[in-house]
Design a protein around this motif. Structure first.
Motif, PDB file in Angstrom:
ATOM      1  N   VAL A  92     -96.914  44.766 -11.873  1.00  0.00           N
ATOM      2  CA  VAL A  92     -96.298  43.460 -11.657  1.00  0.00           C
ATOM      3  C   VAL A  92     -95.975  43.360 -10.169  1.00  0.00           C
ATOM      4  N   TYR A  93     -96.434  42.297  -9.544  1.00  0.00           N
ATOM      5  CA  TYR A  93     -96.238  42.095  -8.112  1.00  0.00           C
ATOM      6  C   TYR A  93     -95.104  41.093  -7.897  1.00  0.00           C
ATOM      7  N   TYR A  94     -94.163  41.483  -7.037  1.00  0.00           N
ATOM      8  CA  TYR A  94     -92.993  40.660  -6.757  1.00  0.00           C
ATOM      9  C   TYR A  94     -92.974  40.246  -5.283  1.00  0.00           C
ATOM     10  N   CYS A  95     -92.631  39.013  -5.065  1.00  0.00           N
ATOM     11  CA  CYS A  95     -92.432  38.486  -3.722  1.00  0.00           C
ATOM     12  C   CYS A  95     -90.960  38.659  -3.329  1.00  0.00           C
ATOM     13  N   ASN A  96     -90.738  38.984  -2.074  1.00  0.00           N
ATOM     14  CA  ASN A  96     -89.384  39.143  -1.547  1.00  0.00           C
ATOM     15  C   ASN A  96     -89.252  38.371  -0.243  1.00  0.00           C
ATOM     16  N   GLY A  97     -88.108  37.737  -0.059  1.00  0.00           N
ATOM     17  CA  GLY A  97     -87.876  37.012   1.188  1.00  0.00           C
ATOM     18  C   GLY A  97     -86.461  37.223   1.704  1.00  0.00           C
ATOM     19  N   ASP A  98     -86.377  37.444   3.003  1.00  0.00           N
ATOM     20  CA  ASP A  98     -85.079  37.539   3.698  1.00  0.00           C
ATOM     21  C   ASP A  98     -84.796  36.130   4.224  1.00  0.00           C
ATOM     22  N   ILE A  99     -83.903  35.418   3.536  1.00  0.00           N
ATOM     23  CA  ILE A  99     -83.777  33.979   3.740  1.00  0.00           C
ATOM     24  C   ILE A  99     -82.330  33.586   4.006  1.00  0.00           C
ATOM     25  N   ARG A 100     -82.154  32.682   4.973  1.00  0.00           N
ATOM     26  CA  ARG A 100     -80.836  32.105   5.205  1.00  0.00           C
ATOM     27  C   ARG A 100     -80.772  30.743   4.528  1.00  0.00           C
ATOM     28  N   GLU A 101     -79.789  30.610   3.648  1.00  0.00           N
ATOM     29  CA  GLU A 101     -79.517  29.351   2.959  1.00  0.00           C
ATOM     30  C   GLU A 101     -78.182  28.845   3.498  1.00  0.00           C
ATOM     31  N   ARG A 102     -78.219  27.930   4.424  1.00  0.00           N
ATOM     32  CA  ARG A 102     -77.019  27.460   5.113  1.00  0.00           C
ATOM     33  C   ARG A 102     -76.304  28.632   5.786  1.00  0.00           C
ATOM     34  N   ILE A 103     -75.179  29.084   5.265  1.00  0.00           N
ATOM     35  CA  ILE A 103     -74.415  30.155   5.899  1.00  0.00           C
ATOM     36  C   ILE A 103     -74.869  31.536   5.434  1.00  0.00           C
ATOM     37  N   VAL A 104     -75.220  31.661   4.167  1.00  0.00           N
ATOM     38  CA  VAL A 104     -75.515  32.958   3.579  1.00  0.00           C
ATOM     39  C   VAL A 104     -76.954  33.373   3.857  1.00  0.00           C
ATOM     40  N   ARG A 105     -77.119  34.611   4.279  1.00  0.00           N
ATOM     41  CA  ARG A 105     -78.452  35.201   4.458  1.00  0.00           C
ATOM     42  C   ARG A 105     -78.552  36.411   3.547  1.00  0.00           C
ATOM     43  N   ARG A 106     -79.577  36.429   2.695  1.00  0.00           N
ATOM     44  CA  ARG A 106     -79.758  37.557   1.789  1.00  0.00           C
ATOM     45  C   ARG A 106     -81.184  37.632   1.293  1.00  0.00           C
ATOM     46  N   ASP A 107     -81.468  38.687   0.522  1.00  0.00           N
ATOM     47  CA  ASP A 107     -82.790  38.869  -0.079  1.00  0.00           C
ATOM     48  C   ASP A 107     -82.916  38.025  -1.349  1.00  0.00           C
ATOM     49  N   TYR A 108     -84.063  37.438  -1.513  1.00  0.00           N
ATOM     50  CA  TYR A 108     -84.412  36.729  -2.743  1.00  0.00           C
ATOM     51  C   TYR A 108     -85.677  37.345  -3.316  1.00  0.00           C
ATOM     52  N   TRP A 109     -85.789  37.296  -4.648  1.00  0.00           N
ATOM     53  CA  TRP A 109     -86.955  37.840  -5.339  1.00  0.00           C
ATOM     54  C   TRP A 109     -87.583  36.771  -6.237  1.00  0.00           C
ATOM     55  N   GLY A 110     -88.902  36.839  -6.337  1.00  0.00           N
ATOM     56  CA  GLY A 110     -89.602  36.021  -7.307  1.00  0.00           C
ATOM     57  C   GLY A 110     -89.549  36.660  -8.686  1.00  0.00           C
ATOM     58  N   GLN A 111     -90.142  35.976  -9.663  1.00  0.00           N
ATOM     59  CA  GLN A 111     -90.077  36.445 -11.038  1.00  0.00           C
ATOM     60  C   GLN A 111     -91.159  37.481 -11.348  1.00  0.00           C
ATOM     61  N   GLY A 112     -92.126  37.613 -10.470  1.00  0.00           N
ATOM     62  CA  GLY A 112     -93.196  38.587 -10.670  1.00  0.00           C
ATOM     63  C   GLY A 112     -94.435  37.965 -11.274  1.00  0.00           C
ATOM     64  N   THR A 113     -95.581  38.521 -10.902  1.00  0.00           N
ATOM     65  CA  THR A 113     -96.861  38.095 -11.468  1.00  0.00           C
ATOM     66  C   THR A 113     -97.683  39.340 -11.785  1.00  0.00           C
ATOM     67  N   GLN A 114     -98.278  39.356 -12.961  1.00  0.00           N
ATOM     68  CA  GLN A 114     -99.011  40.531 -13.424  1.00  0.00           C
ATOM     69  C   GLN A 114    -100.405  40.569 -12.811  1.00  0.00           C
ATOM     70  N   VAL A 115    -100.769  41.736 -12.288  1.00  0.00           N
ATOM     71  CA  VAL A 115    -102.132  41.997 -11.824  1.00  0.00           C
ATOM     72  C   VAL A 115    -102.659  43.175 -12.635  1.00  0.00           C
ATOM     73  N   THR A 116    -103.775  42.959 -13.300  1.00  0.00           N
ATOM     74  CA  THR A 116    -104.401  44.007 -14.109  1.00  0.00           C
ATOM     75  C   THR A 116    -105.825  44.210 -13.633  1.00  0.00           C
ATOM     76  N   VAL A 117    -106.138  45.444 -13.262  1.00  0.00           N
ATOM     77  CA  VAL A 117    -107.484  45.787 -12.796  1.00  0.00           C
ATOM     78  C   VAL A 117    -108.109  46.697 -13.841  1.00  0.00           C
ATOM     79  N   SER A 118    -109.104  46.173 -14.523  1.00  0.00           N
ATOM     80  CA  SER A 118    -109.699  46.914 -15.627  1.00  0.00           C
ATOM     81  C   SER A 118    -111.098  46.391 -15.909  1.00  0.00           C
ATOM     82  N   SER A 119    -111.956  47.299 -16.348  1.00  0.00           N
ATOM     83  CA  SER A 119    -113.294  46.883 -16.752  1.00  0.00           C
ATOM     84  C   SER A 119    -113.344  46.633 -18.250  1.00  0.00           C
TER      85      SER A 119
END
Length: 119
Positions: A92-119
């Motif tokens: 599962v691949y997750y996106c992360n961002g170091d983001i300032r929302e007005r005054i607060v700056r913190r890490d945010y995470w996405g919900q994840g997306t599945q990557v499957t590599v298979s034959s």
């Protein structure tokens, strides 16, 4: 409220390619670094690729030469181009961002997306 939404995951055969996207939305004042992480079953979440606001990048050794991270600051979006995919890239691949929302700056995470590599 800031949200990160990933897309682009799926099932692909070994040697194939996928492109993940992650769009940030909400009351964003500024986006600093962004990154992609992945978590395989039974393993800890680990960094895959990272990009600063200036465009400097770094990669996990296991994906160097195969994956490319990029960002479109005008669209508040980060991408992960994945080529020559291997079964061990399955996670599962997750996106992360170091983001300032007005005054607060913190890490945010996405919900994840599945990557499957298979034959």
């Amino acid at each position: 409220q800031v949200q990160l939404v990933e897309s682009g995951g799926g099932l692909v055969q070994p040697g194939g390619s996928l492109r993940l996207s992650c769009a940030a939305s909400g009351s964003i004042f500024s986006i600093y670094a962004m990154g992609w992480y992945r978590q395989a079953p039974g393993k800890q979440r680990a960094l895959v690729a990272h990009i600063t606001s200036g465009g400097s990048t770094n990669y996990a050794d296991s994906v160097k030469g195969r994956f490319t991270i990029s960002r479109d600051n005008a669209k508040n979006t980060v991408y992960l181009q994945m080529n020559n995919l291997k079964p061990e890239d399955t996670a599962v691949y997750y996106c992360n961002g170091d983001i300032r929302e007005r005054i607060v700056r913190r890490d945010y995470w996405g919900q994840g997306t599945q990557v499957t590599v298979s034959s």
